[in-house]
Design an enzyme around this catalytic site. Structure first.
Site, PDB file in Angstrom:
ATOM      1  CE  LYS A   1      -2.148 -26.670  -7.623  1.00 14.32           C
ATOM      2  NZ  LYS A   1      -3.545 -26.642  -8.055  1.00 14.32           N
TER       3      LYS A   1
ATOM      4  N   GLY B   1      -4.690 -19.793 -16.210  1.00 20.95           N
ATOM      5  CA  GLY B   1      -3.592 -20.095 -15.296  1.00 20.95           C
ATOM      6  C   GLY B   1      -3.431 -21.597 -15.096  1.00 20.95           C
TER       7      GLY B   1
ATOM      8  CG  ASP C   1      -5.351 -29.506  -9.464  1.00 20.38           C
ATOM      9  OD1 ASP C   1      -5.890 -29.772  -8.378  1.00 20.38           O
ATOM     10  OD2 ASP C   1      -4.370 -28.745  -9.562  1.00 20.38           O
TER      11      ASP C   1
ATOM     12  CB  ALA D   1      -6.974 -23.925 -11.824  1.00 18.38           C
TER      13      ALA D   1
HETATM   14  P1  NAP Z   1      -3.162 -18.687 -11.507  1.00 20.49           P
HETATM   15  O1  NAP Z   1      -2.311 -19.647 -12.234  1.00 20.49           O
HETATM   16  O2  NAP Z   1      -2.525 -17.581 -10.741  1.00 20.49           O
HETATM   17  O3  NAP Z   1      -4.179 -18.047 -12.576  1.00 20.49           O
HETATM   18  C1  NAP Z   1      -5.036 -16.993 -12.215  1.00 20.49           C
HETATM   19  C2  NAP Z   1      -5.990 -16.671 -13.378  1.00 20.49           C
HETATM   20  O4  NAP Z   1      -6.914 -15.677 -12.902  1.00 20.49           O
HETATM   21  C3  NAP Z   1      -5.315 -16.096 -14.610  1.00 20.49           C
HETATM   22  O5  NAP Z   1      -6.001 -16.511 -15.741  1.00 20.49           O
HETATM   23  C4  NAP Z   1      -5.482 -14.583 -14.397  1.00 20.49           C
HETATM   24  O6  NAP Z   1      -5.519 -13.845 -15.608  1.00 20.49           O
HETATM   25  C5  NAP Z   1      -6.863 -14.537 -13.772  1.00 20.49           C
HETATM   26  N1  NAP Z   1      -7.073 -13.332 -12.976  1.00 20.49           N
HETATM   27  C6  NAP Z   1      -6.437 -12.996 -11.819  1.00 20.49           C
HETATM   28  N2  NAP Z   1      -6.906 -11.814 -11.363  1.00 20.49           N
HETATM   29  C7  NAP Z   1      -7.837 -11.391 -12.254  1.00 20.49           C
HETATM   30  C8  NAP Z   1      -8.683 -10.247 -12.332  1.00 20.49           C
HETATM   31  N3  NAP Z   1      -8.667  -9.289 -11.400  1.00 20.49           N
HETATM   32  N4  NAP Z   1      -9.551 -10.143 -13.382  1.00 20.49           N
HETATM   33  C9  NAP Z   1      -9.589 -11.119 -14.321  1.00 20.49           C
HETATM   34  N5  NAP Z   1      -8.809 -12.229 -14.301  1.00 20.49           N
HETATM   35  C10 NAP Z   1      -7.951 -12.357 -13.286  1.00 20.49           C
HETATM   36  O7  NAP Z   1      -4.116 -19.430 -10.459  1.00 20.49           O
HETATM   37  P2  NAP Z   1      -4.714 -20.922 -10.547  1.00 20.49           P
HETATM   38  O8  NAP Z   1      -3.826 -21.893  -9.878  1.00 20.49           O
HETATM   39  O9  NAP Z   1      -5.122 -21.175 -11.961  1.00 20.49           O
HETATM   40  O10 NAP Z   1      -6.006 -20.773  -9.601  1.00 20.49           O
HETATM   41  C11 NAP Z   1      -7.104 -19.968  -9.975  1.00 20.49           C
HETATM   42  C12 NAP Z   1      -8.162 -20.019  -8.878  1.00 20.49           C
HETATM   43  O11 NAP Z   1      -8.669 -21.345  -8.767  1.00 20.49           O
HETATM   44  C13 NAP Z   1      -7.640 -19.651  -7.490  1.00 20.49           C
HETATM   45  O12 NAP Z   1      -8.590 -18.836  -6.856  1.00 20.49           O
HETATM   46  C14 NAP Z   1      -7.502 -20.980  -6.775  1.00 20.49           C
HETATM   47  O13 NAP Z   1      -7.706 -20.859  -5.375  1.00 20.49           O
HETATM   48  C15 NAP Z   1      -8.621 -21.789  -7.416  1.00 20.49           C
HETATM   49  N6  NAP Z   1      -8.348 -23.240  -7.412  1.00 20.49           N
HETATM   50  C16 NAP Z   1      -9.274 -24.070  -6.851  1.00 20.49           C
HETATM   51  C17 NAP Z   1      -9.035 -25.431  -6.851  1.00 20.49           C
HETATM   52  C18 NAP Z   1     -10.028 -26.360  -6.200  1.00 20.49           C
HETATM   53  O14 NAP Z   1      -9.651 -27.492  -5.866  1.00 20.49           O
HETATM   54  N7  NAP Z   1     -11.276 -25.976  -6.043  1.00 20.49           N
HETATM   55  C19 NAP Z   1      -7.872 -25.972  -7.439  1.00 20.49           C
HETATM   56  C20 NAP Z   1      -6.963 -25.096  -8.028  1.00 20.49           C
HETATM   57  C21 NAP Z   1      -7.217 -23.721  -8.018  1.00 20.49           C
HETATM   58  P3  NAP Z   1      -4.161 -13.291 -16.318  1.00 20.49           P
HETATM   59  O15 NAP Z   1      -3.641 -14.431 -17.160  1.00 20.49           O
HETATM   60  O16 NAP Z   1      -4.635 -12.144 -17.120  1.00 20.49           O
HETATM   61  O17 NAP Z   1      -3.207 -12.908 -15.211  1.00 20.49           O
END
Ligand code: NAP
Length: 271
Positions: free
Chosen positions: A72, A133, A108, A135
């Site tokens: 993205k 992150g 989003d 999202a």
């Molecule tokens: P991202 O940019 O990789 O961000 C991941 C986030 O999760 C960061 O804040 C990270 O914290 C945290 N995290 C990862 N592993 C962790 C753990 N073990 N314990 C605590 N925090 C943890 O991902 P994203 O794009 O924001 O997406 C996040 C989630 O939302 C994904 O599962 C994705 O599939 C879902 N999503 C769903 C939709 C939908 O349409 N429903 C849309 C977008 C995303 P740190 O900063 O500390 O690394």
């Protein structure tokens, strides 16, 4: 019926096999009777290949692209124009190819906002947002627009602080999660709970007055959602975000209002 005139839209990600975007969009196209004009497929694209991928989009006249993890931010560099909202969020999840000119959008934020607004008015609501992150960025943008009071909780306090400074909201580490007890809405925008029976927050911090939204949609009901239901909270499932961000994309790709219920049915059949 696919013919030589059928245009192609695609979702890209790495990995991409789990994506429900093709089923969702193709169901919408079929419902409107335009499935011979446009077909929606998925492609596994490595981030290092983004430049070649974009050349392919231009060369083949791919009509639209949906970008998911991890593309993205990277894909923004290759746009001819980026709409103002996507620029403010700092991420593009939707690309429209207008006769060779690529324009980037972000849908989003609306994907999260629409299901939340179906539950409650957002102005002055106290929101605990887990994650900092990509999202989370889009969700904060929408909530700020609506006048919510947001506190970010994130594993890396540095990442939370960076985002909090940009959007003028509070930021804490995961050791302050008890603060969620006094809040109205809790949103999980971390990847904790995806394809695993884990919650990002202890059940003792949930209560019946909460609205709990987990944006993860695999599994359909995450551990967090199950815990919230047990506490009597209202819940919003992650597929709703997929659906409503997809509905906005559908409009951008086709020019038609999305047949939301047909798209919902397609997701629920596959989630
Ligand atoms: P991202 O940019 O990789 O961000 C991941 C986030 O999760 C960061 O804040 C990270 O914290 C945290 N995290 C990862 N592993 C962790 C753990 N073990 N314990 C605590 N925090 C943890 O991902 P994203 O794009 O924001 O997406 C996040 C989630 O939302 C994904 O599962 C994705 O599939 C879902 N999503 C769903 C939709 C939908 O349409 N429903 C849309 C977008 C995303 P740190 O900063 O500390 O690394």
């Amino acid at each position: 019926m696919i013919t030589a005139k059928t245009k192609i839209c695609m979702v890209i990600g790495d990995p991409i096999g789990h994506s429900l975007s093709p089923q969702m969009h193709n169901a919408g196209l079929k419902t409107l009777g335009i499935d011979s004009e446009l077909v929606f497929v998925a492609c596994d694209v490595k981030i290092r290949d983004m430049s070649d991928f974009i050349k392919g989009v231009r060369a083949m006249g791919i009509a639209g692209v949906s970008a998911t993890l991890p593309h993205k931010i990277e894909i923004m560099k290759y746009m001819d124009t980026v709409d103002e909202t996507a620029r403010k969020i700092g991420a593009v999840n939707t690309v429209v190819n207008d006769n060779g000119a690529l324009k980037g959008y972000n849908t989003d934020w609306l994907g999260a906002l629409i299901p939340l607004e179906k539950k409650t008015e957002l102005k002055n609501k106290r929101v605990g947002l887990l994650g900092a992150g990509g999202a989370a960025r889009a969700i904060i943008y929408g909530l700020k627009k609506k006048g919510s009071i947001i506190t970010l909780f994130n594993r890396s306090l540095k990442n939370a602080n960076t985002l909090a400074e940009e959007f003028a909201c509070g930021a804490c580490g995961l050791d302050s999660l008890e603060q969620v007890l006094d809040m109205d809405i809790l949103i999980n925008a971390t990847s904790v709970g995806m394809n695993e029976d884990k919650s990002p927050i202890d059940k003792k911090f949930l209560n019946k007055d909460h609205i709990v939204f987990d944006i993860i949609y695999t599994p359909k009901e995450t551990r967090l959602i199950k815990d919230a239901k047990e506490k009597g909270a209202q819940v919003i499932l992650g597929y709703e975000m997929l659906l409503y961000q997809g509905a906005q994309q559908f409009r951008l790709y086709t020019g038609f209002d999305a047949p939301v219920e047909a798209m919902r049915k397609a997701i629920l059949k596959n989630v």
